[in-house]
Scaffold this active site. Structure first.
Site, mmCIF file in Angstrom:
data_model
loop_
_atom_site.group_PDB
_atom_site.id
_atom_site.type_symbol
_atom_site.label_atom_id
_atom_site.label_comp_id
_atom_site.label_asym_id
_atom_site.label_seq_id
_atom_site.Cartn_x
_atom_site.Cartn_y
_atom_site.Cartn_z
ATOM 1 C CD GLU A 100 45.320 37.012 34.767
ATOM 2 O OE1 GLU A 100 45.562 35.947 33.903
ATOM 3 O OE2 GLU A 100 44.359 36.524 35.565
ATOM 4 C CG ASP A 102 44.362 38.079 38.406
ATOM 5 O OD1 ASP A 102 43.797 38.570 37.396
ATOM 6 O OD2 ASP A 102 44.628 36.718 38.513
ATOM 7 C CD GLU A 104 39.287 36.533 40.206
ATOM 8 O OE1 GLU A 104 38.464 36.097 38.938
ATOM 9 O OE2 GLU A 104 39.666 35.915 40.987
#
Ligand SMILES: *[C@@H]1O[C@H](CO)[C@@H](O)[C@H](O)[C@H]1NC(C)=O
Ligand SMILES: *[C@@H]1O[C@H](CO)[C@@H](O)[C@H](O)[C@H]1NC(C)=O
Length: 281
Positions: A100, A102, A104
């Site tokens: 993953e 990421d 955010e």
């Protein structure tokens, strides 16, 4: 010149690589995953919005999976009082040993800065957070957030400026995402138990619905998974960062990075993760 920043043409001459270029259309490229009517697509597929209200957030994901490539998306984040909201934008494979990448965006009270929180999971293991303030107000205009994922490294970029590099450190035993194709996901949700000032500031539901906007999605995907050497001036940050990108990365890390797992000695009393010992990034 490559045209991926403005939604159309891609010309790439790379031997031993099949290169696919996709100029984004939200109808064709994405599925709405949750939140029903809270995801809206406008302008014939050129613009998408996610929204969050007290009942639910919303999200979408790409129809296709990608293995290596440069993925650009322009986002305009929730404006005004966005405290408690998180706009997540990430690439992920599936399963317990998933990889993953990421980004955010943690909202804040009006006028207080968003935090861009990043992480990299390999083989199901993350704990590699780096957090940044941005050098602009991300709610006022669209800005381009990119992931450049090569066999040698993963580079996170904001408006074409590298903010983070995760290098392939397989030679010292750190798994690198290179076998599992990933989808692109995004969602807008309520995380007021931790997002803003560590959960101190709660979501003000009187300001709902909260809305974030997306446009100019572009992917240059390298369909060959085997390591290759790139022409750095053709794909600006593929493979190793060049000197000027390395300077820009240092500038961001010096002035805008607010958390780096690689310097968090308290968190890793047994010793910092191996990849941290090799390089500062
Ligand atoms: C919100 O603003 C406060 C005060 O400026 C700051 O400490 C914090 O890092 C900002 N961002 C988040 C997501 O809490
Ligand atoms: C890389 O690409 C640039 C721009 O297209 C070109 O001028 C240069 O000669 C290329 N370098 C190599 C080593 O192929």
């Amino acid at each position: 010149m490559m045209g991926f920043a403005n939604g159309g043409l891609c010309i790439l001459v790379l031997s031993a690589l099949a290169v696919a270029c996709i100029a984004g259309n939200f109808y064709q490229d994405f599925d709405i995953t949750w939140g029903d009517h809270r995801t809206k697509i406008y302008s014939g597929g050129q613009l998408l919005s996610l929204s969050l209200d007290k009942v639910s957030g919303s999200g979408f994901r790409s129809k296709k999976e990608y293995l290596f490539g440069r993925i650009d998306m322009q986002l305009k984040l929730v404006a005004g009082n966005s405290a408690g909201t998180v706009t997540a934008y990430y690439l992920s494979s599936q399963g317990p040993r998933h990889d993953e990448i990421d980004l955010e965006f943690l909202g804040n009270l009006s006028g207080d800065p968003y935090i861009l929180h990043t992480n990299v999971f390999t083989q199901g293991k993350g704990n590699r957070e780096q957090q940044f303030y941005l050098w602009f107000d991300p709610t006022r205009n669209f800005h381009t957030y990119s992931v450049v994922w090569n066999p040698q490294n993963i580079v996170f970029m904001v408006d074409n400026i590298p903010i983070r590099e995760f290098r392939n450190a397989e030679s010292i035993g750190v798994p690198f995402p290179k076998d599992q194709p990933m989808r692109i996901y995004s969602s807008l949700w309520n995380a007021d138990d931790w997002a803003t000032r560590g959960g101190l500031v709660k979501t003000d539901w009187s300001k709902a619905p909260f809305t974030a906007y997306y446009r100019n999605f572009n992917v240059v995907s390298y369909s060959s998974p085997s390591p290759v050497s790139y022409n750095a001036s053709q794909i600006s940050t593929a493979g190793r960062l060049d000197a000027s990108n390395r300077r820009r990365l240092r500038w961001v890390q010096k002035y805008f990075m607010i958390y780096n797992y690689c310097t968090d000695i308290k968190r890793f009393p047994q010793g910092l993760p191996v990849e941290c010992r090799r390089s500062r990034f």
